[in-house]
Design a protein around this motif. Structure first.
Motif, PDB file in Angstrom:
ATOM      1  N   ALA A 339       0.842  -1.207   0.000  1.00  0.00           N
ATOM      2  CA  ALA A 339       0.000   0.000   0.000  1.00  0.00           C
ATOM      3  C   ALA A 339       0.871   1.248   0.000  1.00  0.00           C
ATOM      4  CB  ALA A 339      -0.922  -0.003   1.218  1.00  0.00           C
ATOM      5  N   LEU A 340       1.954   1.217   0.781  1.00  0.00           N
ATOM      6  CA  LEU A 340       2.878   2.362   0.827  1.00  0.00           C
ATOM      7  C   LEU A 340       3.472   2.612  -0.560  1.00  0.00           C
ATOM      8  CD1 LEU A 340       4.705   4.486   2.208  1.00  0.00           C
ATOM      9  CD2 LEU A 340       6.261   2.597   2.827  1.00  0.00           C
ATOM     10  N   ALA A 341       3.922   1.545  -1.205  1.00  0.00           N
ATOM     11  CA  ALA A 341       4.525   1.703  -2.535  1.00  0.00           C
ATOM     12  C   ALA A 341       3.510   2.270  -3.522  1.00  0.00           C
ATOM     13  CB  ALA A 341       5.068   0.359  -3.019  1.00  0.00           C
ATOM     14  N   ASP A 342       2.279   1.762  -3.461  1.00  0.00           N
ATOM     15  CA  ASP A 342       1.223   2.288  -4.348  1.00  0.00           C
ATOM     16  C   ASP A 342       0.997   3.774  -4.102  1.00  0.00           C
ATOM     17  OD1 ASP A 342       0.789  -0.161  -5.450  1.00  0.00           O
ATOM     18  OD2 ASP A 342      -1.128  -0.545  -4.440  1.00  0.00           O
ATOM     19  N   LEU A 343       0.886   4.117  -2.823  1.00  0.00           N
ATOM     20  CA  LEU A 343       0.597   5.502  -2.477  1.00  0.00           C
ATOM     21  C   LEU A 343       1.733   6.421  -2.923  1.00  0.00           C
ATOM     22  CD1 LEU A 343      -1.252   7.548  -1.109  1.00  0.00           C
ATOM     23  CD2 LEU A 343      -0.175   6.982   1.077  1.00  0.00           C
ATOM     24  N   LEU A 344       2.966   5.977  -2.694  1.00  0.00           N
ATOM     25  CA  LEU A 344       4.109   6.802  -3.123  1.00  0.00           C
ATOM     26  C   LEU A 344       4.131   6.964  -4.643  1.00  0.00           C
ATOM     27  CD1 LEU A 344       6.889   5.571  -0.660  1.00  0.00           C
ATOM     28  CD2 LEU A 344       5.950   7.897  -0.808  1.00  0.00           C
ATOM     29  N   GLY A 345       3.681   5.938  -5.355  1.00  0.00           N
ATOM     30  CA  GLY A 345       3.589   6.034  -6.817  1.00  0.00           C
ATOM     31  C   GLY A 345       2.586   7.097  -7.238  1.00  0.00           C
ATOM     32  N   ARG A 346       1.467   7.152  -6.528  1.00  0.00           N
ATOM     33  CA  ARG A 346       0.467   8.195  -6.853  1.00  0.00           C
ATOM     34  C   ARG A 346       0.989   9.577  -6.509  1.00  0.00           C
ATOM     35  NH1 ARG A 346      -5.330   5.612  -5.286  1.00  0.00           N
ATOM     36  NH2 ARG A 346      -4.784   3.493  -5.868  1.00  0.00           N
ATOM     37  N   ILE A 347       1.657   9.678  -5.358  1.00  0.00           N
ATOM     38  CA  ILE A 347       2.204  10.982  -4.956  1.00  0.00           C
ATOM     39  C   ILE A 347       3.254  11.436  -5.977  1.00  0.00           C
ATOM     40  CG2 ILE A 347       3.526  12.204  -3.168  1.00  0.00           C
ATOM     41  CD1 ILE A 347       2.224  10.278  -1.104  1.00  0.00           C
ATOM     42  N   TRP A 348       4.020  10.491  -6.464  1.00  0.00           N
ATOM     43  CA  TRP A 348       5.046  10.788  -7.477  1.00  0.00           C
ATOM     44  C   TRP A 348       4.419  11.389  -8.730  1.00  0.00           C
ATOM     45  CZ3 TRP A 348       9.782  11.780  -8.748  1.00  0.00           C
ATOM     46  CH2 TRP A 348      10.297  11.470 -10.019  1.00  0.00           C
ATOM     47  N   ALA A 349       3.354  10.750  -9.216  1.00  0.00           N
ATOM     48  CA  ALA A 349       2.687  11.260 -10.421  1.00  0.00           C
ATOM     49  C   ALA A 349       2.115  12.656 -10.170  1.00  0.00           C
ATOM     50  CB  ALA A 349       1.587  10.297 -10.859  1.00  0.00           C
ATOM     51  N   ASP A 350       1.482  12.838  -9.020  1.00  0.00           N
ATOM     52  CA  ASP A 350       0.950  14.171  -8.679  1.00  0.00           C
ATOM     53  C   ASP A 350       2.069  15.197  -8.618  1.00  0.00           C
ATOM     54  OD1 ASP A 350      -1.573  13.077  -8.391  1.00  0.00           O
ATOM     55  OD2 ASP A 350      -1.539  13.065  -6.194  1.00  0.00           O
ATOM     56  N   THR A 351       3.162  14.806  -7.963  1.00  0.00           N
ATOM     57  CA  THR A 351       4.292  15.723  -7.770  1.00  0.00           C
ATOM     58  C   THR A 351       4.793  16.245  -9.112  1.00  0.00           C
ATOM     59  OG1 THR A 351       4.970  14.673  -5.707  1.00  0.00           O
ATOM     60  CG2 THR A 351       6.684  15.861  -6.910  1.00  0.00           C
ATOM     61  N   LEU A 352       4.970  15.346 -10.060  1.00  0.00           N
ATOM     62  CA  LEU A 352       5.496  15.765 -11.368  1.00  0.00           C
ATOM     63  C   LEU A 352       4.505  16.669 -12.090  1.00  0.00           C
ATOM     64  CD1 LEU A 352       7.289  12.584 -12.723  1.00  0.00           C
ATOM     65  CD2 LEU A 352       8.199  14.463 -11.342  1.00  0.00           C
ATOM     66  N   GLY A 353       3.231  16.357 -11.980  1.00  0.00           N
ATOM     67  CA  GLY A 353       2.215  17.204 -12.616  1.00  0.00           C
ATOM     68  C   GLY A 353       2.229  18.613 -12.036  1.00  0.00           C
ATOM     69  N   PHE A 354       2.204  18.700 -10.705  1.00  0.00           N
ATOM     70  CA  PHE A 354       2.204  20.025 -10.067  1.00  0.00           C
ATOM     71  C   PHE A 354       3.522  20.754 -10.337  1.00  0.00           C
ATOM     72  CE2 PHE A 354      -0.926  17.818  -7.194  1.00  0.00           C
ATOM     73  CZ  PHE A 354      -2.031  18.515  -7.657  1.00  0.00           C
TER      74      PHE A 354
END
Ligand code: ADP
Ligand code: MG
Length: 421
Positions: A339-354
């Motif tokens: 779950a942590l890895a999944d969540l960090l993957g989503r945060i990563w995608a958001d981070t790059l977009g922002f």
């Protein structure tokens, strides 16, 4: 004076109005010893430095309008209330990360706080070619700690919902972000401006339909995904540094939003610092070392963010999300890691977009960065800015597909050598 009795401070009136505050008498000395200076480099508010026989303090007061623009753009005094509430939460969640708050007066929209000295604004230091030891480490920790501990991963449901409601009142400052960051750069909005010479790339970006869609997906994330308390304006002008220390200031844009927002905005400002460096060269190539260092800070911010966020996940996950009762207590610790890895993957995608959108709005919108603005030669400035614009587009469109922070810094290094005008 407003109906509530608000009166803007002046250097002359400040000792008479605040001289009775015991915290200022103790920290600064008796008010007849005070010398008051207005700093005046803020965009929105009044900031005074008070120097007395015993020490110094900063007095920050909101004005009922945007200072940069004037009375024609009203802005509520209440932003001071959000700044105060964000500062005390950031201090609790990451002790020592922000100036100590000594006093708050809601009706007068005044925050009295520690004077950071000999700190300077990080952006100015970066333009001057200075480096700060441990910078990426400190900022990565700040992001992880404040963003984790302000979320449902950590807080009790009642406290988190109360804060969600509290910061939901920061309507007008969110409105600035919603318009200036997420919409204005992508059409010919009245307050936009850009460096002459960028017309071609600006026209291409505004005709890029996928980019317009990506921008509004990011705006939807910002307005709807209330994951954690954000600083809301985490750029290098909101960080004060010495050679070895960094402190974060000015969280008046605080609101609940996606975890990746602060991290992305922060990284964007280092990438823009990187692309601006050739414009500050005295001799060709003399900023190459500074550019390498800036990209190493980008890498460290992300790596430390991930490491610290993961550490907090494993040791402080006491909120209503991903409870240990569901995972570790059932002998399913591996699922918690998944779950942590999944969540960090989503945060990563958001981070790059922002990150990408911040690079656009700082070059195309109202609020520009001194990193570029200080480059006097417009042709040189436009060349630097065009590279940042092109990279911003790549990040917004490829968000999530990029495999790691090293890919991002490699892209920055490559694009710095390209012509995107
Ligand atoms: P604004 O919200 O109007 O942009 P800031 O909070 O960014 O105002 O403050 C404006 C300037 O005042 C900063 O750039 C910095 O130079 C100075 N400043 C603000 N807070 C402090 C502090 N605690 N210690 C020292 N200087 C400060
Ligand atoms: Mg501000």
């Amino acid at each position: 004076m407003t109906a509530q009795g608000y009166v803007a401070l002046t250097p002359d009136s400040l000792p008479g109005r605040l001289g009775a505050l015991s915290v200022l008498r103790d920290r600064v000395g008796p008010s007849d010893s005070w010398h008051v200076r207005e700093v005046g480099d803020g965009n929105l508010n009044l900031v005074f430095i008070v120097t007395g026989s015993a020490g110094q303090a900063v007095v920050k007061q909101a004005l009922p309008y945007v200072r940069l623009v004037g009375e024609s753009w009203p802005l509520p005094l209440k932003r001071s209330f959000f700044e105060y509430n964000a500062l005390i939460r950031q201090e609790a969640r990451d002790p020592g990360s922000v100036p100590a708050v000594w006093h708050f007066d809601e009706a007068q929209a005044i925050v009295v706080m520690e004077f950071l000295a000999p700190h300077v604004i990080l952006r100015q230091a970066l333009i001057a070619g200075r480096r700060v030891t441990g910078l990426g480490q400190r900022l990565g920790q700040f992001c992880a700690r404040t963003l984790f501990r302000g979320s449902d991963l950590s807080m009790t449901a009642a406290a988190r919902k109360a804060d969600l409601a509290l910061f939901a009142g920061n309507v007008e400052l969110c409105d600035i972000t919603e318009n200036l960051v997420f919409s204005d750069p992508y059409f010919d909005a009245p307050m936009n401006r850009h460096t002459p010479g960028l017309e071609g790339i600006v026209a291409r970006l505004r005709a890029d339909l996928s980019l317009k869609v990506a921008a509004q997906h990011l705006k939807l994330a910002f307005t709807s995904r209330a994951e954690t308390m954000l600083h809301g304006d985490l750029h290098t002008g909101s960080i004060m540094v010495t050679d070895t220390e960094a402190k974060v200031i000015d969280p008046e844009f605080a609101t609940y939003g996606p975890i990746g927002f602060d991290v992305g905005m922060l990284i964007a400002n280092f990438l823009m610092a990187h692309f601006s460096q050739p414009g500050h060269e005295a001799t060709p190539g003399d900023r190459a070392g500074q550019q390498d260092w800036l990209l190493s800070v980008v890498e460290t911010i992300w790596q430390v963010f991930v490491a610290e966020f993961s550490h907090l996940w494993r040791t402080e996950r006491r909120g209503i999300l991903y409870q240990a009762s569901l995972y570790e207590d059932q002998g399913h610790g591996l699922a918690a890691e998944q779950a942590l890895a999944d969540l960090l993957g989503r945060i990563w995608a958001d981070t790059l977009g922002f990150c990408g959108i911040e690079m656009h709005r700082r070059i195309l919108g109202l609020a520009h960065n001194a990193d570029f603005e200080r480059i006097e030669d417009e042709g040189r400035r436009a060349a630097c800015e065009a590279r940042a614009l092109a990279m911003g587009r790549q990040l917004m469109l490829g968000a999530g597909a990029l495999p790691g922070i090293g890919t991002v810094t490699a892209m920055a290094r490559r694009m710095d050598k390209e012509d995107h005008l």
